[in-house]
Design a protein around this motif. Structure first.
Motif, mmCIF file in Angstrom:
data_model
loop_
_atom_site.group_PDB
_atom_site.id
_atom_site.type_symbol
_atom_site.label_atom_id
_atom_site.label_comp_id
_atom_site.label_asym_id
_atom_site.label_seq_id
_atom_site.Cartn_x
_atom_site.Cartn_y
_atom_site.Cartn_z
ATOM 1 N N GLN A 188 0.829 -1.204 0.000
ATOM 2 C CA GLN A 188 0.000 0.000 0.000
ATOM 3 C C GLN A 188 0.866 1.257 0.000
ATOM 4 O O GLN A 188 0.607 2.207 -0.744
ATOM 5 N N THR A 189 1.913 1.268 0.845
ATOM 6 C CA THR A 189 2.792 2.435 0.937
ATOM 7 C C THR A 189 4.215 1.990 1.253
ATOM 8 O O THR A 189 4.426 1.049 2.015
ATOM 9 N N TYR A 190 5.169 2.676 0.621
ATOM 10 C CA TYR A 190 6.586 2.492 0.930
ATOM 11 C C TYR A 190 7.052 3.717 1.716
ATOM 12 O O TYR A 190 6.924 4.847 1.239
ATOM 13 N N TYR A 191 7.606 3.498 2.902
ATOM 14 C CA TYR A 191 8.143 4.593 3.698
ATOM 15 C C TYR A 191 9.667 4.499 3.678
ATOM 16 O O TYR A 191 10.241 3.469 4.059
ATOM 17 N N ILE A 192 10.323 5.549 3.218
ATOM 18 C CA ILE A 192 11.786 5.594 3.164
ATOM 19 C C ILE A 192 12.284 6.345 4.395
ATOM 20 O O ILE A 192 11.847 7.469 4.660
ATOM 21 N N VAL A 193 13.189 5.723 5.163
ATOM 22 C CA VAL A 193 13.711 6.377 6.366
ATOM 23 C C VAL A 193 15.241 6.332 6.381
ATOM 24 O O VAL A 193 15.859 5.554 5.649
ATOM 25 N N ASN A 194 15.828 7.181 7.219
ATOM 26 C CA ASN A 194 17.288 7.248 7.380
ATOM 27 C C ASN A 194 17.999 7.402 6.037
ATOM 28 O O ASN A 194 18.994 6.717 5.757
ATOM 29 N N ALA A 195 17.475 8.302 5.200
ATOM 30 C CA ALA A 195 18.004 8.452 3.839
ATOM 31 C C ALA A 195 19.238 9.353 3.813
ATOM 32 O O ALA A 195 19.153 10.522 4.177
ATOM 33 N N PRO A 196 20.388 8.821 3.361
ATOM 34 C CA PRO A 196 21.591 9.650 3.232
ATOM 35 C C PRO A 196 21.565 10.429 1.912
ATOM 36 O O PRO A 196 20.650 10.268 1.095
ATOM 37 N N TYR A 197 22.588 11.228 1.698
ATOM 38 C CA TYR A 197 22.661 12.073 0.502
ATOM 39 C C TYR A 197 22.575 11.245 -0.784
ATOM 40 O O TYR A 197 21.908 11.629 -1.743
ATOM 41 N N ILE A 198 23.246 10.096 -0.794
ATOM 42 C CA ILE A 198 23.289 9.292 -2.021
ATOM 43 C C ILE A 198 21.883 8.867 -2.448
ATOM 44 O O ILE A 198 21.560 8.834 -3.635
ATOM 45 N N PHE A 316 24.858 6.702 -9.803
ATOM 46 C CA PHE A 316 25.911 6.211 -8.908
ATOM 47 C C PHE A 316 27.290 6.527 -9.482
ATOM 48 O O PHE A 316 28.189 6.954 -8.760
ATOM 49 N N HIS A 317 27.447 6.302 -10.798
ATOM 50 C CA HIS A 317 28.736 6.593 -11.434
ATOM 51 C C HIS A 317 29.042 8.096 -11.358
ATOM 52 O O HIS A 317 30.187 8.488 -11.119
ATOM 53 N N ARG A 318 28.015 8.912 -11.560
ATOM 54 C CA ARG A 318 28.207 10.361 -11.500
ATOM 55 C C ARG A 318 28.663 10.777 -10.092
ATOM 56 O O ARG A 318 29.584 11.581 -9.928
ATOM 57 N N LEU A 319 27.989 10.178 -9.081
ATOM 58 C CA LEU A 319 28.351 10.502 -7.698
ATOM 59 C C LEU A 319 29.757 10.021 -7.365
ATOM 60 O O LEU A 319 30.496 10.684 -6.636
ATOM 61 N N ALA A 320 30.130 8.850 -7.916
ATOM 62 C CA ALA A 320 31.474 8.319 -7.670
ATOM 63 C C ALA A 320 32.531 9.240 -8.272
ATOM 64 O O ALA A 320 33.565 9.516 -7.645
ATOM 65 N N GLY A 324 35.245 11.350 -6.323
ATOM 66 C CA GLY A 324 36.661 11.216 -6.656
ATOM 67 C C GLY A 324 37.318 12.573 -6.838
ATOM 68 O O GLY A 324 38.420 12.817 -6.334
ATOM 69 N N ARG A 325 36.625 13.470 -7.529
ATOM 70 C CA ARG A 325 37.160 14.819 -7.722
ATOM 71 C C ARG A 325 37.272 15.552 -6.382
ATOM 72 O O ARG A 325 38.233 16.255 -6.115
ATOM 73 N N HIS A 326 36.252 15.324 -5.530
ATOM 74 C CA HIS A 326 36.230 15.976 -4.208
ATOM 75 C C HIS A 326 37.410 15.494 -3.358
ATOM 76 O O HIS A 326 38.086 16.289 -2.701
ATOM 77 N N LEU A 327 37.651 14.169 -3.418
ATOM 78 C CA LEU A 327 38.735 13.609 -2.613
ATOM 79 C C LEU A 327 40.091 14.109 -3.111
ATOM 80 O O LEU A 327 40.996 14.370 -2.326
ATOM 81 N N THR A 328 40.216 14.202 -4.448
ATOM 82 C CA THR A 328 41.473 14.682 -5.017
ATOM 83 C C THR A 328 41.728 16.124 -4.588
ATOM 84 O O THR A 328 42.834 16.507 -4.209
ATOM 85 N N ALA A 329 40.660 16.912 -4.638
ATOM 86 C CA ALA A 329 40.786 18.329 -4.279
ATOM 87 C C ALA A 329 41.097 18.504 -2.805
ATOM 88 O O ALA A 329 41.882 19.374 -2.403
ATOM 89 N N LYS A 330 40.509 17.669 -1.968
ATOM 90 C CA LYS A 330 40.659 17.819 -0.514
ATOM 91 C C LYS A 330 41.837 17.024 0.051
ATOM 92 O O LYS A 330 42.236 17.241 1.192
ATOM 93 N N GLY A 331 42.313 16.060 -0.771
ATOM 94 C CA GLY A 331 43.373 15.165 -0.243
ATOM 95 C C GLY A 331 42.845 14.324 0.894
ATOM 96 O O GLY A 331 43.565 13.982 1.826
#
Length: 337
Positions: A188-198, A316-320, A324-331
């Motif tokens: 009847q209904t799907y409840y999504i909880v504890n949703a992270p950014y991804i 998912f690939h876009r987020l990865a 990756g760019r974020h990690l490279t920039a931040k070290g």
């Protein structure tokens, strides 16, 4: 229900009178004394197109016959250690009932790994839980609450969802397709909880692809969703991961009793497993119960499901790449979750 829909049901019933005896038998095992309500589910799934609903139901009945679904509750996953491994990696359970009597199915999407057994065992386990819900849980709820109950609520916990979840996408699409084609309109209904950014990023991309009927069933709740869910169920029926912020899918209660409805030690799974073993004894009176998974034929995914899976994969690939760019920039060596 409109008069037009009454005519649709009448026409559908007439078509079902012409199927062979074997199909009539498996249909009877499937509708549990509520044939009209079952036809309505298939009609809803095909937007009240009688011919399409009829084809969908015939395909479902053929799938049930070819894969001996009527007997799947007599085929336990053994030994118990293997079944425990399945339960520890496929996080699903019954946490209780809503105030209206609907079974509350909890699913640990983010922390399910599906890596302790073959795909066939996970599909077998999922279908057995579907069949047990329809043959045992819903009829008991119907008797207790004094009205026909054939649907459930699902609470999906996204705790721990990571980019590595992409590895399970094919299996999840297979399970979703089995449900869509053979158990339509059961939730009847799907409840999504504890949703992270991804999840939020994927949901934004997937939502426009969903049919309006499906979109209306999905509610993304804030945090663990406790306050919203308590409007429709008592505290005792809340999945353990909804009882307080940050509780997570794998936590037990602090009072020494198992409060994790995913665990094989939970009352629901104990009753389900004992039921399956008892059914096996009735069927195999003179033969030992064999070890080995049930091989169920996997249906071809619906084009809509394929598009959704491809969109999730792309996101998912876009987020990865973004991570990756974020990690490279931040070290940094942090993980995107």
């Amino acid at each position: 229900m409109s008069n037009d829909h009454q005519e649709d049901i009448k026409q559908f019933l007439s078509l079902m009178e012409n199927v062979d005896e074997r199909m009539k038998g498996t249909f009877q095992n499937m509708h549990h004394g509520y044939p009209t309500e079952t036809l309505v589910r298939f009609l809803k799934a095909r937007d009240w197109n009688v011919q399409k609903a009829h084809k969908m139901l015939i395909d479902c009945l053929q799938w049930r016959i070819q894969n001996e679904i009527d007997n799947i509750l007599a085929k336990p996953i053994i030994p118990t250690d293997l079944y425990r491994a399945v339960r520890d990696s496929q996080l699903v359970g019954l946490s209780g009932y809503s105030k209206e009597g609907l079974p509350v199915i909890a699913i640990g999407v983010g922390l399910s790994t599906y890596d302790k057994a073959s795909v066939n065992y996970y599909v077998q386990s999922h279908i057995q839980m579907n069949e047990y819900r329809d043959r045992v849980v819903s009829p008991m709820a119907t008797e207790k609450y004094g009205r026909h109950i054939s649907t459930c609520l699902k609470v999906l916990d996204m705790t721990g969802l990571k980019l590595s979840a992409l590895n399970q996408l094919k299996l999840l699409t297979t399970i979703s397709t089995i449900d869509d084609l053979n158990y339509p309109e059961k939730t009847q209904t799907y409840y999504i909880v504890n949703a992270p950014y991804i999840f939020s990023a994927c949901w934004k991309a997937v939502k426009p692809l969903l049919q309006e009927r499906t979109k209306r069933k999905i509610q993304v709740l804030q945090g663990c969703g406790r306050d919203e869910l308590l409007k429709i169920m008592d505290y005792s029926s809340l999945p353990h991961f909804c009882r307080k912020e940050g509780s997570g899918s794998l936590h037990h209660s602090s009072n020494g009793t198992i409060d994790n409805c995913f665990s094989l030690d939970h009352t629901y799974h104990q009753q389900l497993y004992n039921y399956i073993k008892q059914q096996a004894k009735h069927m195999e009176t003179s033969l030992p119960i064999k070890q080995g998974s049930v091989h169920v034929e996997f249906p071809e995914p619906d084009p809509e499901d394929t598009e959704i899976a491809e969109t999730i994969e792309s996101e998912f690939h876009r987020l990865a790449e973004q991570n990756g760019r974020h990690l490279t920039a931040k070290g940094s060596s942090t993980t995107l979750e």
